[in-house]
Design an enzyme around this catalytic site. Structure first.
Site, short mmCIF file in Angstrom:
data_model
loop_
_atom_site.label_atom_id
_atom_site.label_comp_id
_atom_site.label_asym_id
_atom_site.label_seq_id
_atom_site.Cartn_x
_atom_site.Cartn_y
_atom_site.Cartn_z
N LYS A 102 57.21 18.82 24.37
CA LYS A 102 56.71 17.49 23.96
C LYS A 102 56.66 17.42 22.46
O LYS A 102 55.73 17.92 21.84
CB LYS A 102 55.31 17.27 24.53
N LYS A 189 51.51 11.25 21.73
CA LYS A 189 50.13 11.45 22.22
C LYS A 189 49.55 12.75 21.66
O LYS A 189 48.34 12.88 21.49
CB LYS A 189 50.07 11.40 23.75
N SER A 252 43.40 21.54 25.75
CA SER A 252 44.51 21.09 24.90
C SER A 252 44.49 21.80 23.55
O SER A 252 43.51 21.71 22.80
CB SER A 252 44.39 19.57 24.68
N ASN A 254 46.22 20.94 21.05
CA ASN A 254 46.25 19.91 20.01
C ASN A 254 44.83 19.42 19.71
O ASN A 254 44.44 19.30 18.56
CB ASN A 254 47.14 18.75 20.45
N GLU A 279 52.16 21.42 18.95
CA GLU A 279 53.17 20.38 18.66
C GLU A 279 52.57 19.21 17.88
O GLU A 279 53.27 18.55 17.13
CB GLU A 279 53.79 19.85 19.97
N1 NAD Z 1 51.00 24.46 27.67
C1 NAD Z 1 51.00 23.33 28.37
O1 NAD Z 1 50.05 23.04 29.10
C2 NAD Z 1 52.18 22.39 28.25
C3 NAD Z 1 52.30 21.39 29.22
C4 NAD Z 1 53.37 20.51 29.13
C5 NAD Z 1 54.28 20.63 28.09
N2 NAD Z 1 54.12 21.61 27.16
C6 NAD Z 1 55.12 21.68 26.08
O2 NAD Z 1 55.98 22.78 26.34
C7 NAD Z 1 56.46 23.33 25.09
C8 NAD Z 1 56.13 24.82 25.10
O3 NAD Z 1 54.72 24.92 25.15
P1 NAD Z 1 53.99 26.23 25.63
O4 NAD Z 1 52.59 25.83 25.84
O5 NAD Z 1 54.70 26.92 26.73
O6 NAD Z 1 54.11 27.08 24.27
P2 NAD Z 1 53.99 28.65 24.10
O7 NAD Z 1 53.80 28.88 22.64
O8 NAD Z 1 52.98 29.18 25.05
O9 NAD Z 1 55.41 29.19 24.57
C9 NAD Z 1 56.60 28.99 23.87
C10 NAD Z 1 57.56 30.11 24.28
O10 NAD Z 1 58.80 29.90 23.62
C11 NAD Z 1 59.28 31.16 23.17
N3 NAD Z 1 60.17 30.98 22.05
C12 NAD Z 1 59.88 30.62 20.77
N4 NAD Z 1 61.00 30.59 20.03
C13 NAD Z 1 62.02 30.91 20.86
C14 NAD Z 1 63.42 31.05 20.68
N5 NAD Z 1 63.97 30.83 19.49
N6 NAD Z 1 64.16 31.40 21.75
C15 NAD Z 1 63.60 31.61 22.96
N7 NAD Z 1 62.27 31.51 23.20
C16 NAD Z 1 61.51 31.16 22.15
C17 NAD Z 1 58.01 31.91 22.76
O11 NAD Z 1 58.23 33.30 22.70
C18 NAD Z 1 57.04 31.50 23.86
O12 NAD Z 1 57.09 32.40 24.96
C19 NAD Z 1 55.72 22.55 23.98
O13 NAD Z 1 56.58 21.57 23.48
C20 NAD Z 1 54.54 21.91 24.70
O14 NAD Z 1 54.15 20.69 24.09
C21 NAD Z 1 53.10 22.51 27.23
#
Ligand code: NAD
Length: 332
Positions: A102, A189, A252, A254, A279
């Site tokens: 996101k 958001k 969250s 954020n 994000e």
């Molecule tokens: N956490 C939530 O509840 C949630 C829910 C919906 C959407 N999101 C969205 O999902 C996305 C990821 O969020 P998250 O919470 O999983 O973050 P996070 O930081 O927990 O995970 C990100 C992952 O990406 C990996 N990564 C980073 N750089 C990389 C690269 N160059 N190549 C491969 N892997 C790489 C990291 O090692 C990590 O495991 C964000 O945009 C977030 O807004 C998160």
């Protein structure tokens, strides 16, 4: 079906469990060897949860791209373009891309669908969709009821994603054609969730927070409209739905990060404490520059930028907001 997930963080590893619950197998690519080892040892990398054995993880990207036709993008938006370039160099067959991150590209303000279009060779791009909505990974991992929206211009693809991710116990997915509105709502958001956190950390009351969120929704609608999405989409799961779940919850990142700004911490101090993706800060930066360049009226997001990135005091930002010209409340 075997499904590939790029990014085995909080969200990617949680979606892996959902897909296995729904009868699929999953292969995850992540750059972080510690996360990969944890997943292969059946540990969720961020939550104290045992993962199913049919999830495999690897640091070898081609081991994923060569085996799947559906790739879920669950990495931070700041690394999205370089990772798409790496994927593109490895593709040998048509592949569907499903974004679940996101945000916007921080420097350009571009949407993930634009990055996919720019970086993936059209002869290998089978289709694009975004799957988004109110979804704390902390709850989905515990199989708590969650509703999402899969948006794609390709109806067959959004319906396929709906089938793949929905189940009768905790996940229900709607379809939509509005890719732009869904992507931008999810990114914007996060910016308003940071603002809501700032107001809480600074000790403003619930009156102020409700007002900031409400005026923030209008800013989200203006942003969606600027990008060419449907304003109505803002009133669905991918807009207000996602804002409600994010704007006052300690789940969250954020909101929590904004709260620390409100308590007086700097962005550098927050990044030092929180290794995971925030994000909202990046969205605020991208949207501030967009507002200045394109003349979009986003006062809340712009003052949040001044506070976070230019060290404006919160009291000065509030004085500026409160002393701006008094006017009629217009929902536009
Ligand atoms: N956490 C939530 O509840 C949630 C829910 C919906 C959407 N999101 C969205 O999902 C996305 C990821 O969020 P998250 O919470 O999983 O973050 P996070 O930081 O927990 O995970 C990100 C992952 O990406 C990996 N990564 C980073 N750089 C990389 C690269 N160059 N190549 C491969 N892997 C790489 C990291 O090692 C990590 O495991 C964000 O945009 C977030 O807004 C998160």
């Amino acid at each position: 079906m075997l499904i590939g997930i790029i990014g085995g963080g909080a969200w990617g590893s949680t979606l892996a469990q959902l897909l296995v619950d729904n009868g699929h197998r999953v292969i995850i690519y992540d750059i972080n060897i510690k996360n990969v080892e944890k997943i292969n040892n059946r540990q969720h990398p961020f939550f104290n949860v045992e993962l199913p054995s049919s999830i495999e993880a690897t640091t070898n990207l081609s081991a994923v791209t060569s085996k799947v036709t559906y790739l879920i993008l669950a990495i931070p938006t700041r690394v999205m373009r370089p990772v798409l370039q790496q994927i593109n160099a490895l593709l040998t067959k048509k592949t569907y891309f499903i974004d679940v991150s996101k945000g916007l590209e921080p420097e350009s303000g571009k949407r993930i669908s634009q990055l996919v279009e720019e970086e993936i060779d059209p002869k290998y791009l089978a289709g694009y969709a975004v799957l988004t909505g109110p979804s704390h990974a902390e709850e989905v991992i515990k199989r708590k009821i969650t509703l999402l929206t899969a948006a794609s211009e390709n109806e067959k693809l959004s319906k396929t994603i709906q089938e793949i991710f929905s189940n009768n116990t905790y996940m229900r997915v709607y379809t939509s054609f509005d890719v732009t509105g869904s992507e931008v709502g999810g990114a914007a958001k996060n910016a308003i969730a940071v603002v809501s956190g700032i107001s809480t950390g600074y000790g403003m009351g619930e009156n102020a927070r409700a007002a900031l969120i409400t005026r923030g929704i209008l800013e989200i609608a203006r942003i969606v409209e600027y990008y060419g999405g449907n304003k109505e989409t803002v009133f669905g799961l991918t807009g207000i739905g996602d804002l409600i779940v994010t704007a006052s919850s300690e789940h969250s990142r954020n909101f929590r990060a904004g709260k620390r700004i409100g308590e007086g911490l700097s962005i550098d101090e927050i990044y030092a404490q929180e290794p995971q993706t925030i994000e909202g800060f990046r969205s605020i930066k991208a949207l501030y520059h967009l507002a200045k360049k394109e003349g979009i009226y986003l006062p809340i997001i712009c003052y949040a930028y001044e506070v976070i990135f230019n060290k404006m005091s919160i009291s000065e930002a509030l004085t500026n907001i409160l002393s701006s010209e008094l006017k009629e409340e217009k929902i536009e």
